[in-house]
Scaffold this motif. Structure first.
Motif, PDB file in Angstrom:
ATOM      1  N   ASP A 244      71.958  70.025  24.969  1.00 49.60           N
ATOM      2  CA  ASP A 244      71.524  68.718  24.925  1.00 49.60           C
ATOM      3  C   ASP A 244      70.228  68.992  24.107  1.00 49.60           C
ATOM      4  OD1 ASP A 244      72.139  65.651  25.683  1.00 49.60           O
ATOM      5  OD2 ASP A 244      70.011  65.947  25.395  1.00 49.60           O
ATOM      6  N   PHE A 245      69.811  68.073  23.333  1.00 50.80           N
ATOM      7  CA  PHE A 245      68.667  68.058  22.553  1.00 50.80           C
ATOM      8  C   PHE A 245      68.101  66.662  22.210  1.00 50.80           C
ATOM      9  CE2 PHE A 245      72.005  66.793  19.468  1.00 50.80           C
ATOM     10  CZ  PHE A 245      71.311  65.877  18.694  1.00 50.80           C
ATOM     11  N   GLU A 246      66.675  66.841  22.138  1.00 52.40           N
ATOM     12  CA  GLU A 246      65.567  65.755  21.378  1.00 52.40           C
ATOM     13  C   GLU A 246      65.183  66.072  20.406  1.00 52.40           C
ATOM     14  OE1 GLU A 246      62.970  63.707  24.698  1.00 52.40           O
ATOM     15  OE2 GLU A 246      63.414  65.753  25.774  1.00 52.40           O
ATOM     16  N   LYS A 247      65.172  65.203  19.367  1.00 55.38           N
ATOM     17  CA  LYS A 247      64.509  65.378  18.147  1.00 55.38           C
ATOM     18  C   LYS A 247      63.103  64.652  18.512  1.00 55.38           C
ATOM     19  CE  LYS A 247      68.367  64.362  14.863  1.00 55.38           C
ATOM     20  NZ  LYS A 247      69.168  63.727  13.888  1.00 55.38           N
ATOM     21  N   THR A 248      62.142  65.484  17.457  1.00 55.32           N
ATOM     22  CA  THR A 248      60.744  65.124  18.188  1.00 55.32           C
ATOM     23  C   THR A 248      60.019  64.496  16.801  1.00 55.32           C
ATOM     24  OG1 THR A 248      59.919  67.209  17.875  1.00 55.32           O
ATOM     25  CG2 THR A 248      60.581  66.427  19.985  1.00 55.32           C
ATOM     26  N   GLY A 249      60.630  64.817  15.607  1.00 56.19           N
ATOM     27  CA  GLY A 249      60.174  64.676  14.553  1.00 56.19           C
ATOM     28  C   GLY A 249      58.993  65.318  13.844  1.00 56.19           C
ATOM     29  N   ASN A 250      58.166  66.100  14.572  1.00 56.92           N
ATOM     30  CA  ASN A 250      57.245  66.834  14.303  1.00 56.92           C
ATOM     31  C   ASN A 250      56.921  68.017  15.496  1.00 56.92           C
ATOM     32  OD1 ASN A 250      54.876  65.991  16.486  1.00 56.92           O
ATOM     33  ND2 ASN A 250      55.711  64.146  15.425  1.00 56.92           N
ATOM     34  N   GLU A 251      56.416  69.066  15.221  1.00 54.18           N
ATOM     35  CA  GLU A 251      56.065  70.207  16.004  1.00 54.18           C
ATOM     36  C   GLU A 251      55.126  69.803  17.263  1.00 54.18           C
ATOM     37  OE1 GLU A 251      55.732  75.234  15.580  1.00 54.18           O
ATOM     38  OE2 GLU A 251      54.580  73.902  13.954  1.00 54.18           O
ATOM     39  N   LEU A 252      54.386  69.161  17.037  1.00 53.16           N
ATOM     40  CA  LEU A 252      53.464  68.799  18.100  1.00 53.16           C
ATOM     41  C   LEU A 252      54.050  68.192  19.350  1.00 53.16           C
ATOM     42  CD1 LEU A 252      50.523  68.579  19.675  1.00 53.16           C
ATOM     43  CD2 LEU A 252      50.062  66.352  18.159  1.00 53.16           C
ATOM     44  N   LEU A 253      54.992  67.067  19.005  1.00 54.85           N
ATOM     45  CA  LEU A 253      55.783  66.647  20.126  1.00 54.85           C
ATOM     46  C   LEU A 253      56.699  67.592  20.759  1.00 54.85           C
ATOM     47  CD1 LEU A 253      55.747  63.699  21.261  1.00 54.85           C
ATOM     48  CD2 LEU A 253      54.457  64.198  19.259  1.00 54.85           C
ATOM     49  N   ALA A 254      57.191  68.480  19.870  1.00 52.43           N
ATOM     50  CA  ALA A 254      58.243  69.441  20.389  1.00 52.43           C
ATOM     51  C   ALA A 254      57.480  70.578  21.296  1.00 52.43           C
ATOM     52  CB  ALA A 254      58.830  70.237  19.377  1.00 52.43           C
ATOM     53  N   LEU A 255      56.189  70.844  20.925  1.00 49.34           N
ATOM     54  CA  LEU A 255      55.544  71.707  21.798  1.00 49.34           C
ATOM     55  C   LEU A 255      55.175  71.369  23.186  1.00 49.34           C
ATOM     56  CD1 LEU A 255      53.518  73.416  18.966  1.00 49.34           C
ATOM     57  CD2 LEU A 255      54.705  74.736  20.399  1.00 49.34           C
ATOM     58  N   LEU A 256      54.633  69.848  23.132  1.00 51.31           N
ATOM     59  CA  LEU A 256      54.255  69.257  24.334  1.00 51.31           C
ATOM     60  C   LEU A 256      55.276  69.030  25.086  1.00 51.31           C
ATOM     61  CD1 LEU A 256      51.569  66.713  22.844  1.00 51.31           C
ATOM     62  CD2 LEU A 256      51.153  68.734  24.061  1.00 51.31           C
ATOM     63  N   LYS A 257      56.719  68.562  24.840  1.00 54.41           N
ATOM     64  CA  LYS A 257      57.783  68.471  25.501  1.00 54.41           C
ATOM     65  C   LYS A 257      58.153  69.403  26.160  1.00 54.41           C
ATOM     66  CE  LYS A 257      59.348  63.878  23.282  1.00 54.41           C
ATOM     67  NZ  LYS A 257      59.755  63.183  24.552  1.00 54.41           N
ATOM     68  N   GLU A 258      58.189  70.794  25.140  1.00 53.33           N
ATOM     69  CA  GLU A 258      58.598  71.915  25.924  1.00 53.33           C
ATOM     70  C   GLU A 258      57.895  72.325  26.885  1.00 53.33           C
ATOM     71  OE1 GLU A 258      59.686  76.518  24.173  1.00 53.33           O
ATOM     72  OE2 GLU A 258      57.680  75.294  23.850  1.00 53.33           O
ATOM     73  N   ASN A 259      56.360  72.295  26.684  1.00 53.33           N
ATOM     74  CA  ASN A 259      55.310  72.657  27.824  1.00 53.33           C
ATOM     75  C   ASN A 259      55.739  71.977  29.244  1.00 53.33           C
ATOM     76  OD1 ASN A 259      52.710  73.895  29.004  1.00 53.33           O
ATOM     77  ND2 ASN A 259      52.062  71.740  28.447  1.00 53.33           N
ATOM     78  N   GLN A 260      55.921  70.473  29.009  1.00 51.71           N
ATOM     79  CA  GLN A 260      55.871  69.629  30.244  1.00 51.71           C
ATOM     80  C   GLN A 260      57.398  69.956  30.779  1.00 51.71           C
ATOM     81  OE1 GLN A 260      55.449  65.051  30.536  1.00 51.71           O
ATOM     82  NE2 GLN A 260      57.546  65.406  29.730  1.00 51.71           N
ATOM     83  N   SER A 261      58.614  70.290  30.057  1.00 56.91           N
ATOM     84  CA  SER A 261      59.829  70.139  30.480  1.00 56.91           C
ATOM     85  C   SER A 261      59.884  71.512  31.400  1.00 56.91           C
ATOM     86  CB  SER A 261      60.806  70.277  29.558  1.00 56.91           C
ATOM     87  OG  SER A 261      60.865  68.907  28.795  1.00 56.91           O
ATOM     88  N   ILE A 262      59.470  72.669  30.967  1.00 60.98           N
ATOM     89  CA  ILE A 262      59.461  73.917  31.429  1.00 60.98           C
ATOM     90  C   ILE A 262      58.893  74.087  32.976  1.00 60.98           C
ATOM     91  CG2 ILE A 262      58.659  76.299  31.495  1.00 60.98           C
ATOM     92  CD1 ILE A 262      59.205  76.177  28.365  1.00 60.98           C
ATOM     93  N   LYS A 263      57.655  73.193  32.944  1.00 62.71           N
ATOM     94  CA  LYS A 263      56.859  73.239  34.113  1.00 62.71           C
ATOM     95  C   LYS A 263      57.322  72.204  35.113  1.00 62.71           C
ATOM     96  CE  LYS A 263      52.417  74.515  31.978  1.00 62.71           C
ATOM     97  NZ  LYS A 263      51.106  74.150  31.465  1.00 62.71           N
ATOM     98  N   LYS A 264      57.971  71.197  34.838  1.00 66.79           N
ATOM     99  CA  LYS A 264      58.567  70.313  35.504  1.00 66.79           C
ATOM    100  C   LYS A 264      60.127  70.691  36.150  1.00 66.79           C
ATOM    101  CE  LYS A 264      58.352  65.849  35.349  1.00 66.79           C
ATOM    102  NZ  LYS A 264      57.431  65.514  36.326  1.00 66.79           N
ATOM    103  N   LEU A 265      60.856  71.363  35.261  1.00 69.58           N
ATOM    104  CA  LEU A 265      62.161  71.443  35.584  1.00 69.58           C
ATOM    105  C   LEU A 265      62.430  73.064  36.086  1.00 69.58           C
ATOM    106  CD1 LEU A 265      63.808  69.956  32.452  1.00 69.58           C
ATOM    107  CD2 LEU A 265      63.649  69.089  34.651  1.00 69.58           C
TER     108      LEU A 265
END
Length: 454
Positions: A244-265
Motif C-alpha cells: 500500500d502507499f500514500e502519495k505525499t506530494g513532497n519529500e517533507l511530508l514523506a519524511l515526517l510520515k515515515e518517521n511517525q509510522s516506523i515509531k508507531k507501527l
C-alpha cells in the motif's frame, strides 16, 4: 478497494422503506476510479418530511428506473469492495432489503465513517455528516442528496485514512482481501504503484505491516526491494503479499510520515532509527567585543541550536553559503582562523567586523536575520508545500516551536483559520528526529515552499 455510497429513502416503517436515490463512488484509497448515480423509483409513497428534507418527490421518480433495473450495475461497482458510508448500518440495510426483495443475497464487508470519525477525530460535539464536514472545512454541495453526501463522505474518508496513523483501516482491508497465493510474482505487487513521492507499506498475509519506507519514486524504490539480493530484501520478498502507499506530494511530508509510522507501527524489518543521524548543530554566542559568532559543533543535550546537520562538513558548507548570502565575516563564523582580518576583508567582501571596523550593532543585525530565518524555536508558523495533485497544498503546523501535525488543504480559508486547520491535520509527535527533518528541509532551495507566520 472501497465503494463509498449514500442512499436516500422514502422513510416509513422499518424494513418497509424503499430507495429513492443512490450514489456510489468506487475509491481505491487515493482517487475515484468509477461511479454510479441514479434516482430510483421506489414503487411506494415518499414520506412528506423526507420530501422536505431531500427535495425528492414522487413526481420526480415517475420515470426513474426501478431498483431491479439498476441492481446489476450496483453489484458490478461494489464487487470486491468494502462498502463505506456515513452511518453504514442504514445504507447497507437498505441495499440488502432491496436485493432481498429480488431474491438475491447481497453480501459485502462494511466500514462506517461515523464510527471511524469518533475514533480518529475525538471530541466533536456532533458526528452528523453536515456538522462534521463543516468543522473540518470540507466543502459539501447538494446536502441530503445522494451524490453530494457521498462525495463529501469520500473526502471525509480520505482524511480518515490520513488520520489513521496505526493503519488499522488498511490492515482490516488487507485481512479481508488477502492475496490468495504467496507465490504470486513480486512484479504484480508493483503494477499499480505510482512514480510519485510518498510513503509505502509492505504487509504480510495477516495484514500486518512489516516494512515502511519513503521515496521520491515509490514504484522505483519498491522494485529495488524486490530485485535486491541483500539478506533483508530477500526476507521481505518472502513475507510480503501486499503493498500500500500514500502519495505525499513532497519529500517533507514523506519524511515526517515515515518517521511517525516506523515509531508507531514498529515494523519487523525496519531497523531502529539511528540516534546519530544528525550529529552537529549551528550555535550562536556573543564574544567579549559584543559580536555574535556562529559555530558548528556537536549537538549538546542542553542548549538551543539554530539548525542541525548530519555531519560537520554539511554544517561547514551551510556556513560558507551563509557568509555569502548574509554578508557575514569568515572569522566570526569560524571559517578563517586568524588573529587579524579574514580573507574576505582583503578582497573587500567583508564589512570589517573581524577588525572592528563595522560596529557590533550593524553586524549582529545580519546574524539575527539568519537566526530568525532558520530557527523556529517558540515560533508559530505554517510550512506550505506542494500537494498530491494540482490545486492542493500540504501544510505542516508548528506551534510554539513544536510540530503539531501535517495535512492537506484545497482551500485558502482552511489555512487562514487555525481552528479548522487543527481539525484537518494529522497530529504528529514532536520528537527530535521530526525537528531535524523539518530544519534540514527548510534549508533546501524549494520554489514551492512557503512559510506563513501567524
Amino acid at each position: 478497494m472501497y465503494a463509498i455510497l449514500d442512499i436516500e429513502s422514502t422513510g416509513g416503517k422499518y424494513n418497509e422503506e424503499g430507495i429513492t436515490e443512490i450514489a456510489i463512488y468506487k475509491f481505491d484509497g487515493h482517487e475515484i476510479v468509477d461511479q454510479f448515480i441514479s434516482l430510483v423509483n421506489p414503487e411506494r409513497k415518499i414520506q412528506s418530511f423526507v420530501v422536505g428534507l431531500t427535495g425528492i418527490n414522487n413526481e420526480m421518480l415517475h420515470h426513474a428506473p426501478k431498483f431491479y433495473e439498476v441492481a446489476k450495475r450496483i453489484i458490478e461497482v461494489t464487487e470486491g469492495c468494502i462498502v463505506v458510508a456515513h452511518n453504514a448500518k442504514f445504507d447497507y440495510r437498505m441495499l440488502r432489503l432491496e436485493f432481498d426483495r429480488l431474491g438475491y443475497d447481497f453480501d459485502r464487508k462494511t466500514l462506517c465513517t461515523v464510527k471511524l470519525s469518533k475514533k480518529l477525530l475525538p471530541g466533536f460535539e456532533s458526528y452528523s455528516l453536515g456538522k462534521l464536514v463543516r468543522k473540518l472545512g470540507i466543502p459539501i454541495t447538494d446536502r441530503h442528496r445522494a451524490s453530494g453526501d457521498a462525495l463529501a463522505t469520500v473526502k471525509l474518508f480520505k482524511l480518515l485514512l490520513e488520520k489513521d496513523a496505526d493503519k488499522e483501516i488498511i490492515s482490516s482491508n488487507l485481512k479481508l482481501n488477502t492475496i490468495s497465493s504467496v507465490d504470486q510474482k513480486l512484479i504484480r505487487l508493483i503494477d499499480n504503484l505510482p512514480n510519485s513521492v510518498g510513503v509505502y507499506y509492505f504487509s504480510d498475509g495477516d495484514g500486518q505491516i512489516i516494512y515502511v519506507g519513503k521515496s521520491k519514486d515509490i514504484k522505483k524504490r519498491a522494485n529495488q526491494h524486490f530485485t535486491s539480493d541483500a539478506p533483508k530484501s530477500r526476507e521481505i520478498q518472502e513475507h510480503v503479499v501486499s503493498v500500500d502507499f500514500e502519495k505525499t506530494g513532497n519529500e517533507l511530508l514523506a519524511l515526517l510520515k515515515e518517521n511517525q509510522s516506523i515509531k508507531k507501527l514498529k515494523p519487523k524489518f525496519n531497523s531502529a532509527l539511528k540516534k546519530d543521524l544528525f550529529t552537529h548543530g549551528l550555535y550562536v554566542y556573543k564574544d567579549q567585543s559584543g559580536y555574535l559568532n556562529l559555530t558548528i559543533s556537536k549537538l549538546k543535550e542542553e542548549g538551543n541550536y539554530i539548525t542541525s546537520f548530519t555531519n560537520y562538513q554539511q554544517g561547514k558548507a551551510f556556513l560558507e553559503r551563509a557568509v555569502e548570502n548574509f554578508e557575514l565575516c569568515q572569522k566570526l563564523t569560524g571559517l578563517h582562523k586568524t588573529k587579524g582580518a579574514c580573507f574576505n576583508y582583503t578582497i573587500k567582501q567583508c564589512h570589517g567586523a573581524c577588525v572592528k571596523e563595522e560596529t557590533p550593532e550593524s553586524y549582529n543585525e545580519r546574524v539575527k536575520q539568519l537566526v530568525d530565518f532558520y530557527d523556529y524555536h517558540n515560533k508559530n508558523m505554517i510550512i506550505q508545500d506542494r500537494g498530491r495533485h494540482p490545486g492542493e497544498k500540504s501544510v505542516v503546523l508548528i506551534e510554539n516551536g513544536e510540530l503539531s501535525g501535517a495535512g492537506y488543504t484545497e482551500l485558502n480559508f482552511q489555512i487562514e483559520n487555525i481552528s479548522i486547520l487543527r481539525n484537518i491535520i494529522n497530529p504528529m509527535q514532536n520528537d527530535r528526529d521530526a525537528q531535524h527533518i523539518i530544519q534540514s528541509y527548510l534549508r533546501k532551495s524549494n520554489k514551492n515552499l512557503k512559510i506563513i507566520n501567524y
